[in-house]
Design an enzyme around this catalytic site. Structure first.
Site, PDB file in Angstrom:
ATOM      1  N   PRO A 289       0.819  -1.211   0.000  1.00 49.60           N
ATOM      2  CA  PRO A 289       0.000   0.000   0.000  1.00 49.60           C
ATOM      3  C   PRO A 289       0.853   1.261   0.000  1.00 49.60           C
ATOM      4  O   PRO A 289       1.849   1.340   0.719  1.00 49.60           O
ATOM      5  CB  PRO A 289      -0.799  -0.102   1.307  1.00 49.60           C
ATOM      6  CG  PRO A 289       0.050  -0.949   2.206  1.00 49.60           C
ATOM      7  CD  PRO A 289       0.782  -1.910   1.302  1.00 49.60           C
ATOM      8  N   GLY A 290       0.472   2.219  -0.807  1.00 48.47           N
ATOM      9  CA  GLY A 290       1.144   3.510  -0.809  1.00 48.47           C
ATOM     10  C   GLY A 290       0.165   4.580  -0.360  1.00 48.47           C
ATOM     11  O   GLY A 290       0.142   5.020   0.793  1.00 48.47           O
ATOM     12  N   ARG A 327      -1.485  16.240  -9.856  1.00 44.73           N
ATOM     13  CA  ARG A 327      -2.603  15.297  -9.996  1.00 44.73           C
ATOM     14  C   ARG A 327      -3.823  15.891 -10.713  1.00 44.73           C
ATOM     15  O   ARG A 327      -4.406  15.227 -11.564  1.00 44.73           O
ATOM     16  CB  ARG A 327      -2.991  14.705  -8.635  1.00 44.73           C
ATOM     17  CG  ARG A 327      -1.831  13.955  -7.946  1.00 44.73           C
ATOM     18  CD  ARG A 327      -2.280  13.109  -6.764  1.00 44.73           C
ATOM     19  NE  ARG A 327      -3.043  11.967  -7.203  1.00 44.73           N
ATOM     20  CZ  ARG A 327      -4.344  11.860  -7.154  1.00 44.73           C
ATOM     21  NH1 ARG A 327      -5.061  12.826  -6.612  1.00 44.73           N
ATOM     22  NH2 ARG A 327      -4.947  10.801  -7.617  1.00 44.73           N
ATOM     23  N   TYR A 331      -4.547  13.863 -14.015  1.00 43.40           N
ATOM     24  CA  TYR A 331      -5.631  12.868 -13.908  1.00 43.40           C
ATOM     25  C   TYR A 331      -6.994  13.513 -13.711  1.00 43.40           C
ATOM     26  O   TYR A 331      -7.948  12.814 -13.376  1.00 43.40           O
ATOM     27  CB  TYR A 331      -5.414  11.939 -12.711  1.00 43.40           C
ATOM     28  CG  TYR A 331      -4.027  11.405 -12.511  1.00 43.40           C
ATOM     29  CD1 TYR A 331      -3.486  10.481 -13.400  1.00 43.40           C
ATOM     30  CD2 TYR A 331      -3.271  11.798 -11.410  1.00 43.40           C
ATOM     31  CE1 TYR A 331      -2.205   9.976 -13.189  1.00 43.40           C
ATOM     32  CE2 TYR A 331      -2.004  11.289 -11.190  1.00 43.40           C
ATOM     33  CZ  TYR A 331      -1.475  10.375 -12.084  1.00 43.40           C
ATOM     34  OH  TYR A 331      -0.228   9.879 -11.877  1.00 43.40           O
ATOM     35  N   CYS A 357       2.530  28.764 -16.950  1.00 46.79           N
ATOM     36  CA  CYS A 357       1.958  29.148 -18.248  1.00 46.79           C
ATOM     37  C   CYS A 357       1.426  27.944 -19.001  1.00 46.79           C
ATOM     38  O   CYS A 357       1.993  27.520 -20.024  1.00 46.79           O
ATOM     39  CB  CYS A 357       3.023  29.866 -19.062  1.00 46.79           C
ATOM     40  SG  CYS A 357       3.667  31.260 -18.147  1.00 46.79           S
ATOM     41  N   GLU A 358       0.386  27.358 -18.500  1.00 42.61           N
ATOM     42  CA  GLU A 358      -0.297  26.217 -19.127  1.00 42.61           C
ATOM     43  C   GLU A 358      -1.759  26.309 -18.696  1.00 42.61           C
ATOM     44  O   GLU A 358      -2.037  26.537 -17.510  1.00 42.61           O
ATOM     45  CB  GLU A 358       0.213  24.877 -18.566  1.00 42.61           C
ATOM     46  CG  GLU A 358       1.647  24.570 -18.798  1.00 42.61           C
ATOM     47  CD  GLU A 358       1.913  23.830 -20.105  1.00 42.61           C
ATOM     48  OE1 GLU A 358       0.956  23.444 -20.799  1.00 42.61           O
ATOM     49  OE2 GLU A 358       3.102  23.670 -20.406  1.00 42.61           O
ATOM     50  N   TYR A 385       1.581  10.969  -3.816  1.00 43.72           N
ATOM     51  CA  TYR A 385       1.736  11.339  -5.226  1.00 43.72           C
ATOM     52  C   TYR A 385       1.601  12.847  -5.414  1.00 43.72           C
ATOM     53  O   TYR A 385       0.988  13.321  -6.372  1.00 43.72           O
ATOM     54  CB  TYR A 385       0.718  10.575  -6.092  1.00 43.72           C
ATOM     55  CG  TYR A 385       0.826   9.080  -5.901  1.00 43.72           C
ATOM     56  CD1 TYR A 385       1.977   8.418  -6.301  1.00 43.72           C
ATOM     57  CD2 TYR A 385      -0.193   8.346  -5.296  1.00 43.72           C
ATOM     58  CE1 TYR A 385       2.113   7.050  -6.106  1.00 43.72           C
ATOM     59  CE2 TYR A 385      -0.067   6.977  -5.103  1.00 43.72           C
ATOM     60  CZ  TYR A 385       1.088   6.337  -5.518  1.00 43.72           C
ATOM     61  OH  TYR A 385       1.212   4.986  -5.328  1.00 43.72           O
TER      62      TYR A 385
HETATM   63  N1  LLP Z   1       2.970  -1.495  -5.981  1.00 41.10           N
HETATM   64  C1  LLP Z   1       3.210  -1.217  -7.265  1.00 41.10           C
HETATM   65  C2  LLP Z   1       3.914  -2.190  -8.102  1.00 41.10           C
HETATM   66  C3  LLP Z   1       2.790   0.019  -7.797  1.00 41.10           C
HETATM   67  O1  LLP Z   1       3.027   0.291  -9.079  1.00 41.10           O
HETATM   68  C4  LLP Z   1       2.116   0.948  -6.968  1.00 41.10           C
HETATM   69  C5  LLP Z   1       1.672   2.235  -7.488  1.00 41.10           C
HETATM   70  C6  LLP Z   1       1.904   0.604  -5.621  1.00 41.10           C
HETATM   71  C7  LLP Z   1       2.335  -0.622  -5.167  1.00 41.10           C
HETATM   72  C8  LLP Z   1       1.205   1.519  -4.654  1.00 41.10           C
HETATM   73  O2  LLP Z   1      -0.131   1.705  -5.033  1.00 41.10           O
HETATM   74  P1  LLP Z   1      -1.141   2.533  -4.093  1.00 41.10           P
HETATM   75  O3  LLP Z   1      -1.393   1.719  -2.842  1.00 41.10           O
HETATM   76  O4  LLP Z   1      -0.516   3.831  -3.774  1.00 41.10           O
HETATM   77  O5  LLP Z   1      -2.343   2.676  -4.926  1.00 41.10           O
HETATM   78  N2  LLP Z   1       0.503   8.889  -9.458  1.00 41.10           N
HETATM   79  C9  LLP Z   1      -0.786   8.235  -9.397  1.00 41.10           C
HETATM   80  C10 LLP Z   1      -0.691   6.872  -8.760  1.00 41.10           C
HETATM   81  C11 LLP Z   1       0.311   5.958  -9.432  1.00 41.10           C
HETATM   82  C12 LLP Z   1       0.417   4.616  -8.774  1.00 41.10           C
HETATM   83  C13 LLP Z   1       1.605   3.879  -9.297  1.00 41.10           C
HETATM   84  N3  LLP Z   1       1.825   2.597  -8.707  1.00 41.10           N
HETATM   85  C14 LLP Z   1      -1.759   9.148  -8.652  1.00 41.10           C
HETATM   86  O6  LLP Z   1      -1.378  10.263  -8.290  1.00 41.10           O
HETATM   87  O7  LLP Z   1      -2.926   8.810  -8.459  1.00 41.10           O
END
Ligand code: LLP
Length: 429
Positions: A289-290, A327, A331, A357-358, A385
């Site tokens: 989890p991130g 973000r 997105y 400037c975008e 992120y």
């Molecule tokens: N493991 C792998 C292999 C991943 O590619 C990722 C995220 C995670 C774990 C963690 O995922 P999470 O629990 O955070 O969903 N920049 C984007 C999100 C990109 C996620 C990339 N991979 C945003 O701002 O929403």
């Protein structure tokens, strides 16, 4: 936060709240922090990190689960140190992230190394550090890893990241488990890839891995993926390949506005139920989890520079921009906006935009707010992120980061200076 502007907000978030009419992070008033340290400023709550961690701990109980924090979400050393202290492992995707884990005192034996493009030097560094496992994403990578390990007189522990072809029902840019994505090994080819891995002298097979996407607000795609992975694990057993762990990646969503994301407990209870049902209750589980560990533990403070009333729109031009928080531009993401010191006055629908400037340089759209120039605003859910995706576009120095702990605050990253930005560049003689 309590909403002072009739906008959806982080209802029920105890670590950011109003006291005496001023938004606080734990015991620290955010108006004086902005005053003292300037804006844009990222502010994290240590207690919020601990609480998010605890929700995973409580869900795990005494089941064999290793949490490897998906540190790409927020890799500030102070954040990593907190998770290391709490016993977390780490999911890394580069040699740079490995360096951060080691600098923060993380345990390399709890590190999994993911990513589609690992270079030989990164493999070597990870083998030297003694990581738990490489999550390998292609046959070509298996060969390279085996060679690198052999050249060091070692064997690398591997899991294959399988692409189960399930729809995570999230934004296409953060969906990773579909056939058309670059990630993982197609589930139909997984058995062959495992046979290759088993035949290579520098590798030990230890697990099966997947990660289907991010900001999942529906739990069912996990189970679609899980069933496919369990089929694979049983198939592998019939050809004599056994694994010790199953890595389900990250992806649990958070509340940005009115989402009701599934809890770690809902996920884990059902995963273990299905493992038992398939006679695979002995498997250890890894999660990465991130966002769900850090996303709602941070806000981005920004100051209103100008109010501009154009014929079609009202703009609040602030000192943060898409280079600080990408973000929304990338997105179309929603971040709540709260005034740090709300004042009376008629509310107007504002687009919150930066100085870059975008036309894509917007942070929030159509938010009912009563604003004056000089007001400080908090962009919510900016713990994940956010700072990690900041850039120097328009030669803008990146923001400072602060961690609040009770009524104390600590600068955990200095604001970049313009001299920092020019360093390393040179002109021709
Ligand atoms: N493991 C792998 C292999 C991943 O590619 C990722 C995220 C995670 C774990 C963690 O995922 P999470 O629990 O955070 O969903 N920049 C984007 C999100 C990109 C996620 C990339 N991979 C945003 O701002 O929403």
């Amino acid at each position: 936060m309590t909403s002072h502007s009739a906008q959806p907000s982080l209802i029920g978030h105890p670590h950011f709240h109003y006291k005496n009419g001023v938004l606080h992070a734990e015991g620290v008033a955010l108006d004086s922090l902005a005053n003292q340290l300037g804006t844009p400023l990222y502010v994290y709550s240590r207690a919020a990190l601990a609480q998010a961690w605890q929700s995973y701990r409580d869900a795990i109980g005494d089941r064999p689960v290793l949490i490897c924090y998906g540190m790409k979400a927020n890799s500030n050393l102070a954040v990593l140190k907190e998770f290391a202290r709490l016993g977390s492992g780490f999911d890394i995707v580069s040699g740079g992230e490995l360096k951060r884990v080691l600098a923060a005192g993380g345990d390399p034996a709890k590190v999994v190394f993911s990513g589609v493009g690992k270079q030989a030097w990164e493999m070597r560094a990870a083998l030297e550090a003694g990581v738990k496992c490489f999550n390998v994403e292609s046959e070509a990578e298996l060969h390279r890893l085996s060679e690198v390990a052999q050249s060091m007189g070692q064997r690398a522990s591997v899991s294959l990241r399988v692409n189960p072809d399930v729809d995570a029902q999230t934004h296409p840019y953060i969906s990773t488990g579909l056939k058309e994505n670059k990630f993982g090994i197609a589930i139909e080819s997984a058995l062959d890839a495992y046979r290759t891995a088993a035949s290579l002298p520098g590798l030990d097979i230890v697990g099966v891995d997947c990660h289907i996407g991010s900001q999942l607000t529906d739990i069912s795609p996990y189970f679609d993926a899980l069933e496919k992975l369990l089929d694979l694990i049983q198939q592998l057993a019939t050809v004599g390949i056994t694994v010790q762990h199953l890595d389900l990646g990250g992806g649990l969503g958070i509340r940005y506005t009115d989402e009701v994301p599934p809890s770690p407990k809902a996920l884990l209870d059902q995963v273990f139920e299905r493992l038992q049902a398939r006679g695979l209750g002995h498997l250890h589980l890894v999660l990465e989890p991130g966002r769900s560990l850090v996303g709602n533990a941070g806000v981005l403070l920004t100051t209103v520079q100008y109010l501009k009333h154009a014929p079609a729109r009202n703009f609040a031009i602030v000192d943060a921009a898409m280079n600080d928080l990408l973000r929304p531009a990338l997105y179309d993401a929603y971040h709540g906006v709260q005034p740090v010191s709300p004042h009376d006055g008629d509310t107007t629908q504002y687009d919150i935009v930066g100085p870059v400037c975008e036309s894509a340089d917007w942070l929030a759209r159509q938010r009912p707010l009563a604003l004056q120039a000089g007001d400080v605003l908090a962009l919510e859910s900016a713990g994940a992120y956010a700072m990690v995706m900041a850039s120097n576009y328009n030669t803008r120095a990146r923001a400072a980061e602060v961690m609040v702990d009770g009524d104390q605050h600590y600068i955990v990253r200095q604001r970049e200076t313009l001299d920092d930005l020019l360093r390393g560049e040179s002109t021709l003689p």
